[in-house]
Design a protein around this motif. Structure first.
Motif, PDB file in Angstrom:
ATOM      1  N   GLY A 141       0.913  -1.129   0.085  1.00 38.68           N
ATOM      2  CA  GLY A 141      -0.040   0.160   0.046  1.00 38.68           C
ATOM      3  C   GLY A 141       0.866   1.270   0.003  1.00 38.68           C
ATOM      4  O   GLY A 141       1.261   1.814  -1.088  1.00 38.68           O
ATOM      5  N   SER A 142       1.287   1.662   1.164  1.00 38.14           N
ATOM      6  CA  SER A 142       1.968   2.976   1.198  1.00 38.14           C
ATOM      7  C   SER A 142       2.779   2.802   2.579  1.00 38.14           C
ATOM      8  O   SER A 142       2.330   2.906   3.858  1.00 38.14           O
ATOM      9  CB  SER A 142       1.202   4.164   1.414  1.00 38.14           C
ATOM     10  N   LEU A 143       3.990   2.508   2.460  1.00 46.20           N
ATOM     11  CA  LEU A 143       4.596   2.004   3.532  1.00 46.20           C
ATOM     12  C   LEU A 143       5.900   2.801   4.079  1.00 46.20           C
ATOM     13  O   LEU A 143       6.439   3.300   3.188  1.00 46.20           O
ATOM     14  CB  LEU A 143       5.193   0.739   3.140  1.00 46.20           C
ATOM     15  N   ASP A 144       5.859   3.216   5.477  1.00 45.06           N
ATOM     16  CA  ASP A 144       7.004   4.188   5.767  1.00 45.06           C
ATOM     17  C   ASP A 144       7.819   3.055   6.841  1.00 45.06           C
ATOM     18  O   ASP A 144       7.192   2.418   7.817  1.00 45.06           O
ATOM     19  CB  ASP A 144       6.386   5.016   6.575  1.00 45.06           C
ATOM     20  N   GLY A 160      23.336  -0.128  12.116  1.00 42.66           N
ATOM     21  CA  GLY A 160      23.962  -1.187  13.001  1.00 42.66           C
ATOM     22  C   GLY A 160      22.913  -1.913  13.734  1.00 42.66           C
ATOM     23  O   GLY A 160      23.043  -3.079  14.584  1.00 42.66           O
ATOM     24  N   GLU A 161      21.581  -1.822  13.365  1.00 42.58           N
ATOM     25  CA  GLU A 161      20.549  -2.844  13.694  1.00 42.58           C
ATOM     26  C   GLU A 161      20.272  -3.993  12.941  1.00 42.58           C
ATOM     27  O   GLU A 161      20.408  -3.830  11.918  1.00 42.58           O
ATOM     28  CB  GLU A 161      19.092  -1.905  14.208  1.00 42.58           C
ATOM     29  N   CYS A 162      19.584  -4.862  13.550  1.00 37.72           N
ATOM     30  CA  CYS A 162      19.028  -5.861  12.876  1.00 37.72           C
ATOM     31  C   CYS A 162      17.641  -5.786  12.955  1.00 37.72           C
ATOM     32  O   CYS A 162      16.885  -5.858  14.128  1.00 37.72           O
ATOM     33  CB  CYS A 162      19.425  -7.356  13.222  1.00 37.72           C
ATOM     34  N   LEU A 163      16.907  -5.746  11.821  1.00 38.75           N
ATOM     35  CA  LEU A 163      15.321  -5.358  11.887  1.00 38.75           C
ATOM     36  C   LEU A 163      14.839  -6.709  11.085  1.00 38.75           C
ATOM     37  O   LEU A 163      15.203  -7.028  10.133  1.00 38.75           O
ATOM     38  CB  LEU A 163      15.106  -4.243  10.742  1.00 38.75           C
ATOM     39  N   GLY A 164      14.167  -7.381  11.911  1.00 36.71           N
ATOM     40  CA  GLY A 164      13.275  -8.425  11.432  1.00 36.71           C
ATOM     41  C   GLY A 164      12.038  -7.999  10.632  1.00 36.71           C
ATOM     42  O   GLY A 164      11.286  -7.175  11.142  1.00 36.71           O
ATOM     43  N   LEU A 165      11.622  -8.653   9.420  1.00 35.85           N
ATOM     44  CA  LEU A 165      10.669  -8.352   8.718  1.00 35.85           C
ATOM     45  C   LEU A 165       9.764  -9.690   8.674  1.00 35.85           C
ATOM     46  O   LEU A 165      10.054 -10.675   8.095  1.00 35.85           O
ATOM     47  CB  LEU A 165      10.925  -7.822   7.408  1.00 35.85           C
ATOM     48  N   LEU A 166       8.613  -9.682   9.339  1.00 31.63           N
ATOM     49  CA  LEU A 166       7.959 -10.849   9.711  1.00 31.63           C
ATOM     50  C   LEU A 166       6.516 -10.629   8.960  1.00 31.63           C
ATOM     51  O   LEU A 166       5.825  -9.724   9.360  1.00 31.63           O
ATOM     52  CB  LEU A 166       7.802 -10.918  11.360  1.00 31.63           C
ATOM     53  N   GLY A 167       6.183 -11.743   8.503  1.00 30.66           N
ATOM     54  CA  GLY A 167       4.766 -11.631   7.844  1.00 30.66           C
ATOM     55  C   GLY A 167       4.362 -12.847   7.268  1.00 30.66           C
ATOM     56  O   GLY A 167       5.095 -13.602   6.442  1.00 30.66           O
ATOM     57  N   PRO A 168       2.848 -13.098   7.158  1.00 24.26           N
ATOM     58  CA  PRO A 168       2.464 -14.417   6.465  1.00 24.26           C
ATOM     59  C   PRO A 168       2.802 -14.321   4.975  1.00 24.26           C
ATOM     60  O   PRO A 168       3.028 -13.353   4.239  1.00 24.26           O
ATOM     61  CB  PRO A 168       1.057 -14.506   6.700  1.00 24.26           C
ATOM     62  N   ASN A 169       2.716 -15.522   4.068  1.00 25.85           N
ATOM     63  CA  ASN A 169       2.912 -15.398   2.876  1.00 25.85           C
ATOM     64  C   ASN A 169       2.085 -14.630   2.176  1.00 25.85           C
ATOM     65  O   ASN A 169       0.885 -14.334   2.631  1.00 25.85           O
ATOM     66  CB  ASN A 169       2.627 -16.896   2.358  1.00 25.85           C
ATOM     67  N   GLY A 170       2.441 -13.855   1.269  1.00 23.96           N
ATOM     68  CA  GLY A 170       1.636 -12.717   0.291  1.00 23.96           C
ATOM     69  C   GLY A 170       1.531 -11.471   1.055  1.00 23.96           C
ATOM     70  O   GLY A 170       0.923 -10.461   0.728  1.00 23.96           O
ATOM     71  N   VAL A 172      11.397  -5.445  15.065  1.00 18.37           N
ATOM     72  CA  VAL A 172      10.704  -6.505  14.199  1.00 18.37           C
ATOM     73  C   VAL A 172       9.496  -5.356  13.620  1.00 18.37           C
ATOM     74  O   VAL A 172       8.892  -4.652  14.544  1.00 18.37           O
ATOM     75  CB  VAL A 172      10.117  -7.318  15.019  1.00 18.37           C
ATOM     76  N   ALA A 173       9.386  -5.432  12.488  1.00 13.96           N
ATOM     77  CA  ALA A 173       8.304  -4.900  11.789  1.00 13.96           C
ATOM     78  C   ALA A 173       7.223  -6.048  11.347  1.00 13.96           C
ATOM     79  O   ALA A 173       7.874  -7.105  10.679  1.00 13.96           O
ATOM     80  CB  ALA A 173       8.646  -4.169  10.654  1.00 13.96           C
ATOM     81  N   ILE A 174       6.075  -6.080  11.420  1.00 15.24           N
ATOM     82  CA  ILE A 174       5.262  -6.931  11.362  1.00 15.24           C
ATOM     83  C   ILE A 174       4.415  -6.572  10.095  1.00 15.24           C
ATOM     84  O   ILE A 174       3.645  -5.385  10.049  1.00 15.24           O
ATOM     85  CB  ILE A 174       4.158  -7.558  12.167  1.00 15.24           C
ATOM     86  N   MET A 175       4.276  -7.459   9.042  1.00 12.20           N
ATOM     87  CA  MET A 175       3.650  -6.949   7.897  1.00 12.20           C
ATOM     88  C   MET A 175       2.494  -7.627   7.572  1.00 12.20           C
ATOM     89  O   MET A 175       2.213  -8.964   7.619  1.00 12.20           O
ATOM     90  CB  MET A 175       4.527  -7.079   6.356  1.00 12.20           C
ATOM     91  N   ASP A 176       1.498  -7.372   7.208  1.00 11.96           N
ATOM     92  CA  ASP A 176       0.016  -8.212   6.499  1.00 11.96           C
ATOM     93  C   ASP A 176      -0.825  -7.429   5.640  1.00 11.96           C
ATOM     94  O   ASP A 176      -0.784  -6.129   5.826  1.00 11.96           O
ATOM     95  CB  ASP A 176      -0.749  -8.398   7.893  1.00 11.96           C
ATOM     96  N   GLY A 177      -1.126  -8.105   4.728  1.00  5.32           N
ATOM     97  CA  GLY A 177      -1.970  -7.245   3.535  1.00  5.32           C
ATOM     98  C   GLY A 177      -1.170  -6.069   2.801  1.00  5.32           C
ATOM     99  O   GLY A 177      -1.869  -5.183   2.599  1.00  5.32           O
ATOM    100  N   GLY A 178       0.107  -5.967   2.636  1.00  4.80           N
ATOM    101  CA  GLY A 178       0.777  -5.006   1.968  1.00  4.80           C
ATOM    102  C   GLY A 178       0.931  -3.717   2.799  1.00  4.80           C
ATOM    103  O   GLY A 178       1.458  -2.814   2.515  1.00  4.80           O
ATOM    104  N   ALA A 179       0.806  -3.714   4.145  1.00  2.00           N
ATOM    105  CA  ALA A 179       0.923  -2.829   5.053  1.00  2.00           C
ATOM    106  C   ALA A 179       1.886  -3.359   6.344  1.00  2.00           C
ATOM    107  O   ALA A 179       1.916  -4.633   6.661  1.00  2.00           O
ATOM    108  CB  ALA A 179      -0.142  -2.355   5.620  1.00  2.00           C
ATOM    109  N   ILE A 180       2.483  -2.396   7.020  1.00  2.00           N
ATOM    110  CA  ILE A 180       3.128  -2.738   8.480  1.00  2.00           C
ATOM    111  C   ILE A 180       2.232  -2.376   9.204  1.00  2.00           C
ATOM    112  O   ILE A 180       1.390  -1.442   9.585  1.00  2.00           O
ATOM    113  CB  ILE A 180       4.289  -1.922   8.464  1.00  2.00           C
TER     114      ILE A 180
END
Ligand SMILES: Nc1ncnc2c1ncn2[C@@H]1O[C@H](COP(=O)(O)OP(=O)(O)O)[C@@H](O)[C@H]1O
Ligand SMILES: [Mg+2]
Length: 324
Positions: A21-24, A30-40, A205-213
């Protein structure tokens, strides 16, 4: 300090479908950011846009303060991408692959040779460097895929599900490699299906779902904000009573998992079952509802809230389901 990666209003449409959608998002150096989300969810699309592989429909990307659209060459030089799909040449050896990828980043001569040595060592392929990679196991190919994203020793390393479908030994090797790079100060964005990897590796951690954080924070913050304290309840009784109790429980809490219950919620003929649930409005109404449905409560245990509970609350999905 400039962010290692900064995404502003970033989005992608495929035809009429909004993949993102429109993501910021801001990744701190130096950080480790996890991007977590279901398939799609849009993880790969987001990462592909951030790395200049997919052209965004809207929004901007800056890598280490350099605008990706305005100066793609300089921006990409700071970045190493380890894509979800293997991006190595089967006919070439590991050495030849890394010479190719290193040259893409402008490395030549002794500098190239020393970076290749380093990258091969980092992924544990030094002694298999000269044979064609088509003879490699799947896990070794995955490790070379990682080395290809690493060979120019980027400031920012972006990994898209680097351990999916990998044998446990290579999986562990990849994981330990990333951990070591991170300890040396490399900024990492790590996309994974595996909650335990993200928990062990990531600061945020950033959690994504449906094209958005849908949420960002440290693991502790996400748990505190989105996962209530859960309990485990062992039920006994006739299948009908247990099924009714499950239904009643669902009205008073969020169910994480239930043994002996099929995907459709139907029982598989068991006379006892364990329910993992986070009560919505306290324990008393939940337990009353279960007993009111005719099931016996054999045992209750409290359990620590974890990232998975937060994930479930935010996306309505378990990662385990999606990974299966
Ligand atoms: N090249 C493409 N063409 C059309 N739809 C796509 C394309 N790539 C991804 N999508 C769609 O965009 C959505 C997000 O996909 P993706 O970014 O791969 O998610 P994730 O990596 O989180 O599994 C999905 O609905 C997917 O089907
Ligand atoms: Mg993906």
């Amino acid at each position: 300090m400039t962010a290692a990666l900064s995404l502003r209003g970033l989005g992608k449409d495929y035809g009429t479908r909004k993949a993102v959608g429109s993501l910021d998002l801001e990744v701190v150096r130096g950080e480790c950011l996890g991007l977590l989300g279901p398939n799609g969810a849009g993880k790969t699309t987001t990462i592909s846009m951030a790395c200049g592989v997919v052209t965004p429909s809207r929004g901007t990307v800056a890598i280490g303060g350099i605008d990706l659209a305005r100066d793609p060459h300089a921006a990409k030089a700071k970045l190493g991408l380890v894509p979800q799909e293997l991006a190595i040449y089967d006919e070439l050896s590991a050495l030849q692959n890394l010479r190719y990828f290193g040259a893409l980043y402008g490395l030549r001569g002794a500098a190239l040779a020393s970076k290749i040595d380093w990258a091969l060592g980092a992924v544990g392929l030094s002694d298999r460097a000269v044979e064609p990679t088509k003879r490699y196991s799947g896990g070794m190919k995955r490790r070379l895929n990682l080395a290809a994203g690493l060979v120019h020793e980027p400031e920012l390393l972006v990994l898209d599900e680097p351990t999916v479908g990998v044998d446990p030994q290579s999986r562990n090797h990849i994981f330990e490699t990333v951990k070591a790079l991170r300890a040396k100060g490399m900024t990492v964005v790590y996309t994974s299906h595996y909650m335990e990897e993200v928990e062990a590796l990531c600061d945020r951690v950033a959690i994504m779902d449906g094209g958005a954080i849908v949420a960002t924070g440290t693991i502790a913050e996400l748990i505190a904000q989105h996962a209530g304290k859960g309990i485990s309840v062992a039920l006994a009784g006739k299948p009908d009573a247990i099924a009714a109790a499950m239904k009643a429980a669902a009205a008073h809490g969020t169910i994480d998992a239930a043994d002996a219950v099929g995907r459709d919620g139907g029982l598989v003929g068991a006379v006892s079952s364990t329910l993992r649930i986070v009560p919505t409005a306290g324990l008393a109404p939940l337990l009353a509802a279960i007993e009111g449905a005719g099931a016996t409560i054999a045992r209750i245990e409290s359990r620590e809230a974890n990232l998975e509970t937060a994930f479930l609350k935010l996306t309505g999905k378990t990662l385990r389901d999606e990974a299966a």
